[in-house]
Design an enzyme around this catalytic site. Structure first.
Site, PDB file in Angstrom:
ATOM      1  CG  ASP A  29       9.608 -30.755 -12.563  1.00  0.00           C
ATOM      2  OD1 ASP A  29      10.201 -31.222 -11.579  1.00  0.00           O
ATOM      3  OD2 ASP A  29      10.160 -30.645 -13.686  1.00  0.00           O
ATOM      4  CG  HIS A  45      19.458 -23.969   1.103  1.00  0.00           C
ATOM      5  ND1 HIS A  45      19.245 -24.174  -0.240  1.00  0.00           N
ATOM      6  CD2 HIS A  45      20.497 -24.766   1.446  1.00  0.00           C
ATOM      7  CE1 HIS A  45      20.131 -25.037  -0.692  1.00  0.00           C
ATOM      8  NE2 HIS A  45      20.907 -25.412   0.305  1.00  0.00           N
ATOM      9  CG  HIS A  98      13.167 -31.002  -4.870  1.00  0.00           C
ATOM     10  ND1 HIS A  98      14.522 -30.832  -4.743  1.00  0.00           N
ATOM     11  CD2 HIS A  98      12.996 -31.884  -5.873  1.00  0.00           C
ATOM     12  CE1 HIS A  98      15.157 -31.573  -5.631  1.00  0.00           C
ATOM     13  NE2 HIS A  98      14.247 -32.243  -6.331  1.00  0.00           N
TER      14      HIS A  98
END
Ligand code: AMP
Ligand code: ZN
Length: 112
Positions: A29, A45, A98
């Site tokens: 991150d 996706h 995520h």
């Protein structure tokens, strides 16, 4: 499609990769909230947890198979936290599914 994480997976935007397989991509991150803060994403996706269904749930299974391997690789021998933010009320800022892996220290019991 204008999706930040799709671009990261495609290598169009740089990332600090920590793990990759056919289904899963994981990277650090950019704004870490703990000594270890990694994002694990499906290579297809999927907008959010609310869009998981029987056609795409293999990606979620593969993510959760990869997480123990990623945790081992990152030295998270004493546990870690997995977080998923979903939709507006969940404060999801990037609309590509995520899972945050947070660790490397004793985390507070709750993250508000
Ligand atoms: P969420 O708020 O659950 O949607 O989490 C999105 C996360 O993506 C945040 O923790 C951001 O710091 C992280 N993030 C945003 N842009 C990038 C980037 N280019 N590379 C790595 N992480 C990012
Ligand atoms: Zn995407």
């Amino acid at each position: 499609m204008d999706c930040l994480f799709c671009k990261i997976i495609a290598g169009e935007i740089p990332s600090s990769k920590v793990y990759e397989n056919e289904y899963v991509y994981a990277f650090k991150d950019i704004n870490p909230m703990a000594p270890v803060h990694v994002l694990v994403v499906p290579k297809e996706h999927i907008c959010c947890a609310d869009e998981v269904n029987t056609d795409n749930s293999i990606y979620v299974a593969k993510i959760f198979e990869a997480i123990p391997e990623i945790a081992k690789q990152l030295g998270l021998t004493n546990g870690y936290r997995i977080i998923n933010n979903c939709g507006e009320d969940g404060c999801q800022s990037v609309k590509h599914l995520h899972f945050h892996i947070l660790g490397g220290k004793k985390l507070p019991e709750t993250l508000a």
